[in-house]
Design a protein around this motif. Structure first.
Motif, short mmCIF file in Angstrom:
data_model
loop_
_atom_site.label_atom_id
_atom_site.label_comp_id
_atom_site.label_asym_id
_atom_site.label_seq_id
_atom_site.Cartn_x
_atom_site.Cartn_y
_atom_site.Cartn_z
N ARG A 281 1.13 -1.26 0.07
CA ARG A 281 -0.09 0.02 -0.09
C ARG A 281 0.88 1.34 0.09
O ARG A 281 1.69 1.51 0.75
N SER A 300 -5.14 2.65 6.02
CA SER A 300 -4.31 1.36 6.52
C SER A 300 -3.48 1.77 7.71
O SER A 300 -2.81 2.88 7.74
N GLY A 301 -3.58 0.78 8.61
CA GLY A 301 -2.87 0.90 10.01
C GLY A 301 -1.21 1.16 9.42
O GLY A 301 -0.67 1.71 10.40
N MET A 302 -1.12 0.42 8.34
CA MET A 302 0.33 0.35 8.25
C MET A 302 1.04 1.75 7.67
O MET A 302 1.94 2.13 8.32
N TYR A 361 -2.33 -9.83 -5.29
CA TYR A 361 -3.02 -8.98 -3.94
C TYR A 361 -4.41 -9.63 -3.88
O TYR A 361 -4.49 -9.97 -2.53
N TRP A 370 -4.35 -13.56 4.35
CA TRP A 370 -5.32 -12.84 5.17
C TRP A 370 -6.00 -13.67 6.30
O TRP A 370 -6.04 -13.54 7.48
N ASP A 417 4.89 -6.20 6.06
CA ASP A 417 3.58 -6.88 5.94
C ASP A 417 3.95 -8.26 5.03
O ASP A 417 4.84 -8.39 4.35
N TYR A 418 2.56 -8.88 5.16
CA TYR A 418 2.55 -10.18 4.76
C TYR A 418 2.60 -10.08 3.07
O TYR A 418 2.52 -11.24 2.52
N HIS A 419 2.54 -9.20 2.71
CA HIS A 419 2.57 -9.19 0.93
C HIS A 419 3.99 -9.43 0.35
O HIS A 419 4.17 -9.67 -0.60
N ILE A 442 -0.25 -7.85 10.80
CA ILE A 442 -1.07 -8.78 11.38
C ILE A 442 -0.82 -9.90 12.16
O ILE A 442 0.50 -10.24 12.53
N ARG A 548 -12.11 -0.18 8.12
CA ARG A 548 -12.00 -0.52 6.40
C ARG A 548 -13.15 -1.69 6.71
O ARG A 548 -13.47 -2.43 7.68
N ARG A 586 -10.85 -3.40 -0.76
CA ARG A 586 -10.62 -4.92 -1.15
C ARG A 586 -11.87 -5.44 -2.04
O ARG A 586 -12.29 -6.44 -2.10
O1 F6P Z 1 -2.99 -4.67 8.95
C1 F6P Z 1 -2.72 -4.98 7.69
C2 F6P Z 1 -2.86 -4.15 6.61
O2 F6P Z 1 -1.74 -4.31 5.55
C3 F6P Z 1 -2.54 -2.64 7.21
O3 F6P Z 1 -1.66 -1.90 6.37
C4 F6P Z 1 -3.97 -2.15 6.88
O4 F6P Z 1 -4.34 -2.08 8.00
C5 F6P Z 1 -4.64 -3.44 6.05
O5 F6P Z 1 -4.05 -4.06 5.84
C6 F6P Z 1 -4.89 -2.32 4.58
O6 F6P Z 1 -4.97 -3.23 3.65
P1 F6P Z 1 -5.08 -2.88 2.17
O7 F6P Z 1 -3.68 -2.41 2.29
O8 F6P Z 1 -5.08 -4.43 1.60
O9 F6P Z 1 -5.96 -1.88 1.80
#
Ligand code: F6P
Length: 739
Positions: A281, A300-302, A361, A370, A417-419, A442, A548, A586
């Motif tokens: 993201r 996005s928390g990230m 994605y 996820w 992150d997990y991506h 996560i 979200r 998403r």
């Molecule tokens: O928490 C994991 C995360 O990747 C954060 O960045 C955010 O809270 C959320 O998922 C955002 O999801 P996406 O980037 O898929 O919209």
């Protein structure tokens, strides 16, 4: 430019109105003069004609009469002549006088009846004709009338010529005027202002070193420029003092972390090495909104966590360019400075094809990893083709990053992150000197839960390429250690909390992310929320949820809790409104589409059950809102509900606490969030229990102020002490201390 155009517009409108007014008067006068002239000339002509034709008329000498008429009729603008007898019958006409004009004799009759000259206009086809009649006398008796037909079109032509001339003059003047205004504006106002703004920006962002020349402006602005120069010098002094203080604070363990302190830490410990962040993201997505390109920060928390860190430290952030207008703003290397208003770091965009987004994605990240990591009872879907895309996209990001760090010695890389589970090993394979930190945002599930993933070994080996592997909580770290122990041949050191695999050691660390909250003291009054005003929410109590639209957030469970609350406490009807801000997320993934519809349906059902008069218990808004829009909502809420079924951390909880400078408001927090490990003074609930949720709402709404303050104070202390600047410092320290 807009105000300038409006100014020009206003001036041109006023000038146009004046020109129109004057032209209107001018043509009125012109018309009167031309008509007078026409009447006068026609009258004179008719008089002299009368004298010439009277003898032949009296003697009934038609041949001579005809002769006279034809001779006179040849004159300029004269269409023809006619003679009528006293019964109104046509006696004679000049040759070529159209018959339609003489078929009715109303004007000559009028002249004979009144025994005076009569004139009026008539039309022949499209042409305007002036008809003038004068009576013929014999011994005072009216014996007929002479009629003159003049072409009168030239009057209208002359008037339209006047209009045209004046309009062309107006246009030319407006053009010259606008040009002059634009040039004056550019040279005297705009350019000096731009230069001054740039100088202020540089001073504000610490780039300018107080060079007075940058404030050189047109003499017109010199008084302001002088003041700004002084202000800028004060700012520089203040900045130096702040950075000195931050440097001194570095030594004091218990003082709070700020952006300044992180910057100083960065200089002192990392010697200003450049940071490279990699995430899926992007922190800013450019969108086209009403012909304008605007940057939006995603939900996005990230991003909430990393963005302030990058603003403080600078560096390069590599992310998927997913905004529809992203390509329009990048340079030839796909880079753009951000934040857009005051760039502090570089965003490099990586472009993905539709097929890549679908497989990597939507598919592997959101339908496999996820649900695998969030225990929310949604079955992960593992597709071979998604895994292939996931590997490909990790490789693509690795190539893009490797190109960036080609000439950088020991680059500091923070993979998010997990991506990008495979990215750490990919980078290390080409650049063993790079220091790679990896943050998993996560939850990490139990070893048993993770074991269903067909590509678990590859994922774990990819992650183990990182030097520091961090998770939000100790529990996730423990789960990860256990998972690796079960799946990968490696050596675990439980004292150092490290794993050695193929000769490389990764350190596993619990590092809870946070928000950029630094100031716990100032009690600012709650700002007005334009959104609340727009929605017309006027109940005594307000509850808020900001998420979200994701099934892990427990929004449906939250709504059921609210329903149960109204069932148990009907006195709160029309007293309490719950506002759910839900950012679409998403949307290409089927599960998310279904979930969004379910939330809407459930809100409607509950509203139908309880609504009365103008009150609805649930207000659902499915739209991305900015932090600035959400802040006043947090401040107006009596209770904020975070009811995730599974959540790595949940920064909404911390944002709510950070916003409450008034130390009021209650946080209801799911026990399944990472945040619940730190925020013990929240009302901790099991979101699967509607009863517990309902009871927590009731407790929150009836909680005495003193109790709210006690809890909020403690939570604010905790968020302030472990804010995102500290998180970043600890992460970077852990990474840099390895070498
Ligand atoms: O928490 C994991 C995360 O990747 C954060 O960045 C955010 O809270 C959320 O998922 C955002 O999801 P996406 O980037 O898929 O919209």
């Amino acid at each position: 430019m807009k105000p300038l155009l409006s100014l020009i517009g206003v001036v041109i409108t006023i000038v146009s109105l004046v020109v129109f007014g004057f032209t209107y008067r001018q043509v009125q006068e012109q018309r009167t003069a031309l008509l007078d002239d026409l009447e006068r000339r026609t009258g004179l002509l008719a008089d002299s004609l009368k004298e010439s034709i009277r003898p032949s008329y009296l003697s009934n000498d038609t041949a001579r009469l005809q002769n006279v008429l034809d001779k006179f009729a040849g004159r300029e603008r004269l269409l023809g002549l006619a003679v009528f007898d006293n019964k109104g019958s046509l006696f004679a006409t000049s040759a070529e006088l159209p018959q339609e004009l003489t078929s009715g004799a109303s004007i000559p009759e009028k002249a004979m009846d009144a025994d005076s000259n009569e004139g009026d206009f008539t039309f022949l086809s499209e042409s305007k004709i002036y008809v003038f009649a004068t009576p013929l006398h014999q011994d005072e008796k009216v014996i007929g009338a002479v009629t003159v037909y003049q072409r009168a079109d030239y009057i209208d032509d002359a008037i339209s010529q006047t209009w045209k001339r004046n309009l062309v003059r107006l246009l030319t003047q407006s053009l010259l005027f606008s040009l002059a205004v634009i040039l004056i504006f550019r040279w005297i106002i705009y350019q000096p202002i731009i230069r001054m703004a740039e100088a202020i920006r540089q001073t504000r962002s610490g780039l300018a070193k107080g060079d007075p020349d940058v404030f050189k402006a047109h003499s017109f602005f010199s008084p302001i420029a002088a003041e700004i120069r002084k202000m800028s010098q004060s700012l520089l002094l203040a900045r130096t003092a702040a950075s000195e203080e931050a440097r001194l604070r570095l030594e004091k363990i218990d003082s709070p972390w700020t952006a300044e302190r992180l910057k100083e830490f960065f200089k002192a410990y990392l010697k200003d090495r450049k940071i490279y962040v990699v995430s899926n993201r992007e922190p800013y997505a450019h969108k086209k909104i009403k012909n304008e390109i605007r940057a939006e920060m995603p939900a996005s928390g990230m991003v909430t966590a990393l963005e302030p860190v990058m603003e403080a430290c600078g560096g390069l952030w590599l992310a998927h360019g997913s905004g529809e207008a992203d390509r329009f703003v990048v340079d030839k290397d796909d880079k753009v400075g951000v934040p857009p208003d005051e760039p502090k770091y570089t965003l490099k965009r990586v472009w993905l094809s539709e097929q890549e987004v679908k497989g990597y994605y939507n598919g592997f990240c959101n339908e496999a990893l996820w649900p695998l990591c969030h225990l929310a009872h949604t079955r992960p879907i593992f597709r071979q083709e998604d895994w292939t895309e996931y590997r490909k996209v990790n490789g693509k990001f690795a190539q893009s990053l490797l190109a960036e760090i080609k000439r950088v010695h020991r680059p500091l890389i923070l993979v998010q992150d997990y991506h990008f589970a495979l990215l750490p090993a990919m980078i290390k394979a080409s650049r063993p000197d790079a220091e790679v930190g990896f943050f998993w945002h996560i939850p990490w599930p139990s070893a048993e839960a993770f074991s269903i993933c067909p590509w678990r070994k590859e994922i774990l080996e990819g992650m183990l390429g990182a030097d520091v592997l961090a998770f939000h909580t100790q529990q996730y770290c423990n789960n990860f250690m256990e998972t690796v122990g079960k799946e990968v041949e490696s050596l675990a050191d439980l004292e150092k909390f490290s794993i050695t695999h193929k000769g490389h050691t990764s350190y596993i660390k619990p590092l809870p992310t946070s928000v950029a909250f630094t100031n716990g003291e100032t009690k600012t009054p709650a700002p007005k929320s334009p959104l609340m005003e727009k929605l017309g929410i006027e109940t005594k109590y307000l509850g808020i949820g900001v998420d979200r639209l994701d099934y892990t957030k427990g929004i449906l469970e939250r709504l059921r809790g609210i329903e149960f609350f109204f069932d148990l406490h009907p006195a709160y009807k029309r007293q309490f409104t719950f506002l759910q801000i839900a950012a679409p997320s998403r949307e290409q993934v089927a599960k998310y589409q279904e979930f969004s519809e379910d939330v809407e349906r459930e809100s409607e059902r509950i509203n139908r059950k309880f609504e009365s008069d103008n009150w609805r218990p649930v207000v659902l808004i499915k739209k991305l809102h900015t932090h600035e829009e959400i802040y006043p909502l947090y401040r107006s809420a009596n209770v904020c509900m975070v009811t995730s079924l599974s959540d790595g951390m949940n920064l909404v909880a911390k944002e709510f606490i950070a916003s409450r400078t008034d130390e009021a408001g209650v946080l209801i927090l799911s026990q399944f969030t990472g945040a619940s490990r730190e925020l013990k003074e929240a009302l901790i609930i099991n979101p699967y229990s509607a009863e517990e949720t309902a009871e927590a709402i009731s407790k929150a709404l009836s909680m005495p102020q003193a109790e709210q303050r006690r809890r909020m104070k403690k939570m604010r202390e905790s968020v302030k002490n472990y804010n995102v600047y500290r998180w970043a410092a600890e992460f970077l320290k852990a990474l840099a201390s390895l070498s």
